[in-house]
Design an enzyme around this catalytic site. Sequence first.
Site, PDB file in Angstrom:
ATOM      1  N   ASP A 175      -6.635 -93.283  67.659  1.00 54.32           N
ATOM      2  CA  ASP A 175      -6.007 -92.957  66.375  1.00 54.32           C
ATOM      3  C   ASP A 175      -6.652 -93.833  65.307  1.00 54.32           C
ATOM      4  O   ASP A 175      -7.256 -94.875  65.621  1.00 54.32           O
ATOM      5  CB  ASP A 175      -4.478 -93.176  66.409  1.00 54.32           C
ATOM      6  CG  ASP A 175      -4.078 -94.636  66.624  1.00 54.32           C
ATOM      7  OD1 ASP A 175      -4.738 -95.327  67.431  1.00 54.32           O
ATOM      8  OD2 ASP A 175      -3.113 -95.099  65.975  1.00 54.32           O
ATOM      9  N   GLU A 187      -2.163 -96.872  68.392  1.00 46.48           N
ATOM     10  CA  GLU A 187      -2.366 -98.320  68.233  1.00 46.48           C
ATOM     11  C   GLU A 187      -2.108 -98.762  66.805  1.00 46.48           C
ATOM     12  O   GLU A 187      -1.537 -99.823  66.560  1.00 46.48           O
ATOM     13  CB  GLU A 187      -3.798 -98.697  68.639  1.00 46.48           C
ATOM     14  CG  GLU A 187      -4.067-100.197  68.736  1.00 46.48           C
ATOM     15  CD  GLU A 187      -4.483-100.877  67.439  1.00 46.48           C
ATOM     16  OE1 GLU A 187      -4.511-102.106  67.391  1.00 46.48           O
ATOM     17  OE2 GLU A 187      -4.773-100.178  66.443  1.00 46.48           O
TER      18      GLU A 187
END
Length: 500
Positions: free
Chosen positions: A124, A188
């Site tokens: 991400d 994350e």
Amino acid sequence: MAGPSVSAQVLAAALLLLLATVSGSTDRKSRGSSRIPFQFSEEERVAFKEALKGAIQIPTVSFSHEESNTTALAEFGEYIRKVFPTVFQSSFVQHEVVGTYSHLFTVQGSDSSLQPYMLMAHFDVVPALEEGWEVPPFSGLERDGFIYGRGTLDNKNSVMAILQALELLLIRNYSPKRSFFIALGHDEEVSGKNGATKISALLQARGVQLAFLVDEGSFILEDFIPNIKKPFAMISVSEKGALDLMLQVNMTPSHSSAPPKETSIGILSAAVSRLEQTPMPNMFGRGPLKKALKLLAKEFPFPANIVLSNLWLFRPIVSRLMERNHITNALVRTTTALTLFKAGIKVNVIPPLAQATINFRIHPSQTVHEVLELVKKIVADDRVQLHVLRSFDPLPVSPSDEHAMGYQLLQQTIQSVFPEVNIVVPSICIANTDSRHYANLTNGIYLFNPVFLQSRDFSSIHGINEKISVQNYENQVKFMFELIQNADTYKEPIPHQHEL
Ligand SMILES: *[C@@H]1O[C@H](CO)[C@@H](O)[C@H](O)[C@H]1NC(C)=O
Ligand SMILES: *[C@@H]1O[C@H](CO)[C@@H](O)[C@H](O)[C@H]1NC(C)=O
């Protein structure tokens, strides 16, 4: 003269032969006859560069804790299946989707007596507005030897390089000896609570213990310290903790025409100001920083080399110098950042409520509890209530001595892949990564992204024009390719023998 000379030659030849036999046999034993060299066709190199560009083009954005582009996250899962078919088909590799979008690969080694390890990364990214970018942030365009785009450094480069290295190894008939895991998180940037946390819980439930893990977090730094010209590698062996603390003052409301002597705003401001004016203690000398400076010392010109080699004497000076720069300051202490301040509703009303939030980043030699106690002492006013919004302790410092397998493997691989780097130093990561969710699985957590970075590149991470050079990416693939093989053949150093 002939006699001795001939016998010397014979002796030398015999020694050489002996040496060759001995080193030949240890070579075979320690490296295995199946060591696969890092050699690729032009076609393969183009393919792995293009694979990274494709990954950048999928906008896997984490907008907030609640919102991410789930379409893109799912598409990314399809994408890695497409570009790394051998990984997904291999009988050595088991693949699982965890927390809907994250990926866990279990690579089964042939020698179950070797403790497994884990390679980590996340796919991400933080959002990117087009403004200020030389090319659109999700275009993955290549310019002047650089691939541009959000995620080229943080952290799709690692996701792709790990899988690419495994793909290339498997195509070359690699058969793993030491088992390992690859954990790729999808959230994350917004805490990892659906990705890394769940993968960690799953591995804990399976009773897994890791020899070590490697995640993003530090780089090979170039032109970073003015006097050090040679690049040096930093491996973070700890990560700072965090404490989001809300300070609140509640008073009875009153009219501004007859104000009380003290208001909620005044009391809160004074408390917050005391915290800003009273930095948390300087922790220089504790943790890995001292060792790092010692290792770097000989690279500095006179007199800095002498100062840094003799910290027993010059510690107070160095410690004060570290405080002057806001980055090195963050390495020596728990930082105090005032980030939110809220009070007031109307110009003629004394507000009942005033709130301020402070973001502390906790030095590895302190705990959340210790910081809270210090805050209470500094604020020293019972009318100021403290509410912990979120907190976690720093990661314990992972070992970096000669028996620390993960650290040694990284150092060894750095030295073979990047011969121009002659110093590897342990450090502290001042940001946070997904690795903290795995603290129960290992005491060897190492943060290292095998990429050369100059100080100006730092602002591109989460900023504009994030980019990686094609050369850097290729080296990262090579690094992973070598690291995986080195982990198979790693030998514990032989303990020093004391002569009797
Ligand atoms: C989400 O990702 C898809 C591609 O997977 C893309 O078409 C779409 O524009 C993205 N949405 C946002 C809001 O970025
Ligand atoms: C670590 O293990 C302890 C004890 O089993 C458990 O309570 C805790 O939730 C675990 N922490 C994480 C982050 O998995």
